[in-house]
Design a protein around this motif. Structure first.
Motif, PDB file in Angstrom:
ATOM      1  N   ASP A  47       0.820  -1.283   0.085  1.00  0.00           N
ATOM      2  CA  ASP A  47       0.099  -0.137   0.140  1.00  0.00           C
ATOM      3  C   ASP A  47       0.819   1.206  -0.098  1.00  0.00           C
ATOM      4  OD1 ASP A  47      -1.715   2.132   0.474  1.00  0.00           O
ATOM      5  OD2 ASP A  47      -3.079   1.028   2.097  1.00  0.00           O
ATOM      6  N   TYR A  75      -2.029  -1.207  -3.839  1.00  0.00           N
ATOM      7  CA  TYR A  75      -2.988  -0.428  -3.124  1.00  0.00           C
ATOM      8  C   TYR A  75      -2.253   1.222  -2.984  1.00  0.00           C
ATOM      9  CZ  TYR A  75      -5.723  -4.348  -1.657  1.00  0.00           C
ATOM     10  OH  TYR A  75      -6.292  -5.701  -1.674  1.00  0.00           O
ATOM     11  N   LEU A  80      -7.268   0.200  -5.609  1.00  0.00           N
ATOM     12  CA  LEU A  80      -6.350  -0.739  -6.289  1.00  0.00           C
ATOM     13  C   LEU A  80      -6.020  -0.337  -7.495  1.00  0.00           C
ATOM     14  CD1 LEU A  80      -5.333  -3.753  -5.994  1.00  0.00           C
ATOM     15  CD2 LEU A  80      -7.338  -4.569  -7.156  1.00  0.00           C
ATOM     16  N   PRO A 110      -1.992  -7.304  -2.464  1.00  0.00           N
ATOM     17  CA  PRO A 110      -3.030  -6.518  -3.457  1.00  0.00           C
ATOM     18  C   PRO A 110      -3.542  -7.491  -4.660  1.00  0.00           C
ATOM     19  CG  PRO A 110      -1.292  -5.102  -2.969  1.00  0.00           C
ATOM     20  CD  PRO A 110      -0.940  -6.313  -2.677  1.00  0.00           C
TER      21      PRO A 110
END
Length: 195
Positions: A47, A75, A80, A110
């Motif tokens: 992320d 992410y 996404l 992800p």
């Protein structure tokens, strides 16, 4: 024989995007909430919003680094980002589908199947309608992404009555969508208008 992707450069604009070349086409939906991240080498962060510094070049560099090791999903907060690999990658099999079954975002890397699982959980446990926005350039893989979302939701419904009913409803709607037809674009001779 594969051709290596051309180098990616960050645009000057405020919203990060990748150049519209086949190897760099990407599905990007970025919001003003982009956090910042460090500019150093990739630290395997799934992320990008968790890192301390972010600008256009860092975003493009991180996406490229992940893409080069077949990590096509990343992410950025609740978004996404998917970069189309333009080749088959074995990340959509039954084993992968099960990996994302009833998992939270932080429990697995992800993946588009994680989006499906979050939607399914929202419907089944929170009793709230769900919506997935799939956005990108022509040929970026929007239709394929939508198919993977539906495939995983059907898997999550199970093979019982609910799963087979949902699958049949989806199959019944497909001819209606096809009736709207597809369009020819510079990137794709048969571009879906409804992905």
């Amino acid at each position: 024989h594969t051709v290596p992707p051309p180098p990616l450069r960050a645009p000057v604009s405020a919203a990060p995007s990748l150049p519209p070349t086949p190897s760099a086409s990407a599905q990007l939906r970025l919001s003003c909430r982009l956090a910042t991240m460090d500019g150093g080498s990739m630290d395997n962060s799934n992320d990008l919003a968790t890192l301390s510094r972010l600008d256009d070049q860092i975003l493009v560099d991180r996406l490229r680094e992940r893409y080069n090791v077949d990590k096509i999903y990343t992410y950025i907060g609740d978004i996404l980002v998917a970069v189309n690999p333009f080749r088959k990658i074995d990340i959509y099999n039954e084993k992968t589908m099960k990996l994302y079954n009833k998992k939270t975002k932080s429990e697995a890397p992800p993946h588009i199947f994680a989006v499906s699982d979050a939607c399914y959980a929202g419907i089944m446990f929170d009793h709230r309608d769900q919506c997935c926005v799939v956005s990108g350039e022509s040929g970026a893989g929007k239709t394929e992404s939508a198919k993977f979302i539906v495939k995983q939701i059907i898997e999550l419904c199970g093979t019982g009555h609910t799963g087979s009913t949902l699958e049949q409803k989806i199959l019944d709607v497909n001819p209606l969508l096809e009736a709207f037809g597809n369009a020819k674009t510079l990137m794709n001779d048969n571009s879906s208008r409804f992905g």
